[in-house]
Design an enzyme around this catalytic site. Sequence first.
Site, PDB file in Angstrom:
ATOM      1  CB  THR B 145      18.357 -51.665   5.910  1.00  0.00           C
ATOM      2  OG1 THR B 145      19.171 -51.224   4.816  1.00  0.00           O
ATOM      3  CG2 THR B 145      17.096 -50.826   5.967  1.00  0.00           C
ATOM      4  CB  ILE B 176      18.822 -58.646   4.875  1.00  0.00           C
ATOM      5  CG1 ILE B 176      18.728 -57.652   6.040  1.00  0.00           C
ATOM      6  CG2 ILE B 176      20.264 -59.109   4.651  1.00  0.00           C
ATOM      7  CD1 ILE B 176      19.326 -56.269   5.770  1.00  0.00           C
ATOM      8  NE  ARG B 271      25.579 -45.772  -2.546  1.00  0.00           N
ATOM      9  CZ  ARG B 271      25.932 -45.119  -1.450  1.00  0.00           C
ATOM     10  NH1 ARG B 271      27.009 -44.372  -1.430  1.00  0.00           N
ATOM     11  NH2 ARG B 271      25.205 -45.221  -0.369  1.00  0.00           N
ATOM     12  CD  GLU B 388      24.380 -51.286  -2.834  1.00  0.00           C
ATOM     13  OE1 GLU B 388      25.418 -50.762  -3.225  1.00  0.00           O
ATOM     14  OE2 GLU B 388      24.367 -52.166  -1.981  1.00  0.00           O
TER      15      GLU B 388
HETATM   16  C1  LIG Z   1      14.836 -54.993  -2.727  1.00  0.00           C
HETATM   17  C2  LIG Z   1      15.650 -54.367  -1.653  1.00  0.00           C
HETATM   18  C3  LIG Z   1      16.816 -54.997  -1.239  1.00  0.00           C
HETATM   19  C4  LIG Z   1      17.585 -54.461  -0.214  1.00  0.00           C
HETATM   20  N1  LIG Z   1      18.725 -55.133   0.189  1.00  0.00           N
HETATM   21  C5  LIG Z   1      19.416 -54.663   1.272  1.00  0.00           C
HETATM   22  C6  LIG Z   1      20.532 -55.402   1.792  1.00  0.00           C
HETATM   23  O1  LIG Z   1      20.914 -56.466   1.263  1.00  0.00           O
HETATM   24  N2  LIG Z   1      21.152 -54.942   2.907  1.00  0.00           N
HETATM   25  C7  LIG Z   1      20.761 -53.785   3.534  1.00  0.00           C
HETATM   26  O2  LIG Z   1      21.368 -53.422   4.539  1.00  0.00           O
HETATM   27  N3  LIG Z   1      19.712 -53.047   3.053  1.00  0.00           N
HETATM   28  C8  LIG Z   1      19.023 -53.468   1.948  1.00  0.00           C
HETATM   29  N4  LIG Z   1      17.937 -52.737   1.470  1.00  0.00           N
HETATM   30  C9  LIG Z   1      17.519 -51.542   2.184  1.00  0.00           C
HETATM   31  C10 LIG Z   1      17.793 -50.252   1.456  1.00  0.00           C
HETATM   32  O3  LIG Z   1      19.166 -50.000   1.410  1.00  0.00           O
HETATM   33  C11 LIG Z   1      16.997 -49.154   2.167  1.00  0.00           C
HETATM   34  O4  LIG Z   1      15.654 -49.376   1.855  1.00  0.00           O
HETATM   35  C12 LIG Z   1      17.408 -47.782   1.745  1.00  0.00           C
HETATM   36  O5  LIG Z   1      18.668 -47.460   2.229  1.00  0.00           O
HETATM   37  C13 LIG Z   1      16.416 -46.714   2.208  1.00  0.00           C
HETATM   38  O6  LIG Z   1      16.142 -46.832   3.553  1.00  0.00           O
HETATM   39  P1  LIG Z   1      14.637 -46.826   4.078  1.00  0.00           P
HETATM   40  O7  LIG Z   1      13.878 -47.804   3.273  1.00  0.00           O
HETATM   41  O8  LIG Z   1      14.650 -47.000   5.534  1.00  0.00           O
HETATM   42  O9  LIG Z   1      14.088 -45.391   3.707  1.00  0.00           O
HETATM   43  P2  LIG Z   1      14.191 -44.073   4.583  1.00  0.00           P
HETATM   44  O10 LIG Z   1      15.578 -43.855   5.008  1.00  0.00           O
HETATM   45  O11 LIG Z   1      13.158 -44.139   5.642  1.00  0.00           O
HETATM   46  O12 LIG Z   1      13.812 -42.980   3.514  1.00  0.00           O
HETATM   47  C14 LIG Z   1      12.469 -42.659   3.129  1.00  0.00           C
HETATM   48  C15 LIG Z   1      12.529 -41.474   2.181  1.00  0.00           C
HETATM   49  O13 LIG Z   1      13.106 -40.312   2.828  1.00  0.00           O
HETATM   50  C16 LIG Z   1      14.210 -39.823   2.113  1.00  0.00           C
HETATM   51  N5  LIG Z   1      15.248 -39.326   3.046  1.00  0.00           N
HETATM   52  C17 LIG Z   1      15.718 -39.939   4.136  1.00  0.00           C
HETATM   53  N6  LIG Z   1      16.688 -39.199   4.723  1.00  0.00           N
HETATM   54  C18 LIG Z   1      16.823 -38.088   3.982  1.00  0.00           C
HETATM   55  C19 LIG Z   1      17.647 -36.910   4.067  1.00  0.00           C
HETATM   56  N7  LIG Z   1      18.553 -36.782   5.047  1.00  0.00           N
HETATM   57  N8  LIG Z   1      17.511 -35.961   3.116  1.00  0.00           N
HETATM   58  C20 LIG Z   1      16.605 -36.097   2.099  1.00  0.00           C
HETATM   59  N9  LIG Z   1      15.800 -37.169   1.978  1.00  0.00           N
HETATM   60  C21 LIG Z   1      15.893 -38.166   2.902  1.00  0.00           C
HETATM   61  C22 LIG Z   1      14.714 -41.015   1.331  1.00  0.00           C
HETATM   62  O14 LIG Z   1      15.426 -40.626   0.185  1.00  0.00           O
HETATM   63  C23 LIG Z   1      13.409 -41.730   0.979  1.00  0.00           C
HETATM   64  O15 LIG Z   1      12.843 -41.161  -0.158  1.00  0.00           O
HETATM   65  C24 LIG Z   1      17.178 -53.244   0.412  1.00  0.00           C
HETATM   66  C25 LIG Z   1      16.015 -52.595  -0.024  1.00  0.00           C
HETATM   67  C26 LIG Z   1      15.248 -53.139  -1.031  1.00  0.00           C
HETATM   68  C27 LIG Z   1      14.013 -52.416  -1.457  1.00  0.00           C
END
Ligand SMILES: Cc1cc2nc3c(=O)[nH]c(=O)nc-3n(C[C@H](O)[C@H](O)[C@H](O)COP(=O)(O)OP(=O)(O)OC[C@H]3O[C@@H](n4cnc5c(N)ncnc54)[C@H](O)[C@@H]3O)c2cc1C
Lengths: 120, 410
Positions: B145, B176, B271, B388
């Site tokens: 991410t 992360i 997942r 995830e």
């Molecule tokens: C506690 C925690 C631990 C984490 N650990 C890790 C880790 O170890 N490694 C890692 O790599 N990441 C990690 N993450 C990151 C996590 O995987 C991301 O937060 C997640 O994938 C969502 O990305 P974003 O936050 O950028 O949201 P965004 O992608 O910006 O999404 C925002 C909203 O828009 C919606 N959206 C986006 N695109 C679309 C689409 N095409 N169609 C419909 N809806 C859409 C999403 O569903 C969401 O509701 C972690 C997150 C948290 C909160």
Amino acid sequence: MTKSLEDYTLEEAGQKIEQVLNENPKPIEGLNAIYQYDITDENQSFQLHLADGKAKVEFGAPQKADCILQISFADFKKLLLGELSGTVAFMTGKLKIKGDIGKAIKMENVLRQYNVKQYL
Amino acid sequence: MISYQLSPHQQQVKDIVHWFAENEMRPISLEADKIGRVPDDWLEKVNSLGITLSTATFGESDHEHMDSAASGKENERKGERQGNRLAVIAAEELGWGDAAIALTLPGPGLGGPPIQAIGTPEQKRRFLSIFNRDEPPRWGAYALTEPEAGSDVAGIQTTARKVEGGYVLNGQKIFITNGKRASWVVVFATIDRRMGRSGHRAFVVEKGTPGFSCPRLAHKMGLRASETAELVFEDCFVPDENLLGGEAYYENRQSGPSGFRVAMQTFDNTRPIIAAMAVGIARAAYESTLDMVRRDYPKRGRPFQLAAGTLANIEQEIQSARLLTWEAAWRADIGRPNAKEAAMCKAYAGKMVVDVCAKCLELFGTAGLDGQWVEKWYRDAKIFDIFEGTNQIQHLIIARHLYAPFGVRV
Ligand SMILES: Cc1cc2nc3c(=O)[nH]c(=O)nc-3n(C[C@H](O)[C@H](O)[C@H](O)COP(=O)(O)OP(=O)(O)OC[C@H]3O[C@@H](n4cnc5c(N)ncnc54)[C@H](O)[C@@H]3O)c2cc1C
């Protein structure tokens, strides 16, 4: 030369355990429990009675154990030598536990404090 | 067919992990949430017991550990892999104990699967053998991410420039898990943004590498005891040996999605585990609410009926999520594609746990808001709907798999 643990019979292994625990009872202090080892491929059992910082090994199953550990003789020896961790043995199905799981985990910790090789 | 009855070994794993959850995790759960970290002495203790968070703990690693003397019987058992099923059974209990602490258990964590999947034998040895109960607790992490690439994984901006003897990384990763404490982090970067997915590469960046830093930890609504780090790479040199899979892996797949595929395959394994933890949290909330209703509600009348109806509904929801999760894990065990099922269980369980915790909190009433488990579980639950892959993204994945056979691209 002394025999290596690999060549021990179950009886010899049991006696060795009793001797080693009593020579250095620190890790078993405060641990009062009866552990039973069922050696699955030998169809034999022995019990380890721990009380007041003393260890006593009895063959068979003379008393009701708090915790029964079932394992093959080869894996049991690996466990003693520290070549196999109790957790891995358990997760891969080599070790089965019945009864008080907390006591079993305590035993894993106790065994770790003995460098068994040093006594052989 | 799949059996709904746990085998004796599965039942044993469930029992012992439950024991651990109840007697080792729960007693420190509220405190860890309050101070925002898992106490170090606790981590040292469980590490010395050999308890790690690794999908390889269950059977998978057996292949390596098994010596040449493996008998025919053991080979038979190897034939039926059940690592994924054991992992979800254990993960449910860990989630029941405390999900934030579960994510902090020493071990390779999410970083394990990509190394297992495509690491060279040398890389597997170098990076996976450091998790040892005779050594201090250690962690791995997985960094995909970025500020501009969450759901849109293909859009990662972190660059990897080829230089003599290695690559130079520049970019930023956010959210992360265990990113700061990790001994190494699997980092996804692109060698050329114009190449899209086929330009993705996975690198193992070791702690202390010059140019690699962790400026900040996130303060979160839930899973507070779990470390969530921001990572920065500034002209960070990573040697060729740390390119996951080695050059050969990517050369063979010039036209394929390479690094992107590695990132995505990880999710098919992880997942279901995340879904199982969500099931565990929901079950915890359900059990404690059931207890409270039995104890504190009047035994007849409208409120009691409503509560009983709600609880019955909750139980049904939990069981549905569990069965979807088991199916995804079972498919992985028997070697069938499970991307769709993994997305389904994650989507379902992630939403279910949020709903269940909200309903439990309602049944508790105001009493549930102050220093109670349900309040914490409610905060933790929401994250299971996000990480995830968010719920919306899971639905996209499911739709892709459902409609692909009909030539419809979603
Ligand atoms: C506690 C925690 C631990 C984490 N650990 C890790 C880790 O170890 N490694 C890692 O790599 N990441 C990690 N993450 C990151 C996590 O995987 C991301 O937060 C997640 O994938 C969502 O990305 P974003 O936050 O950028 O949201 P965004 O992608 O910006 O999404 C925002 C909203 O828009 C919606 N959206 C986006 N695109 C679309 C689409 N095409 N169609 C419909 N809806 C859409 C999403 O569903 C969401 O509701 C972690 C997150 C948290 C909160």
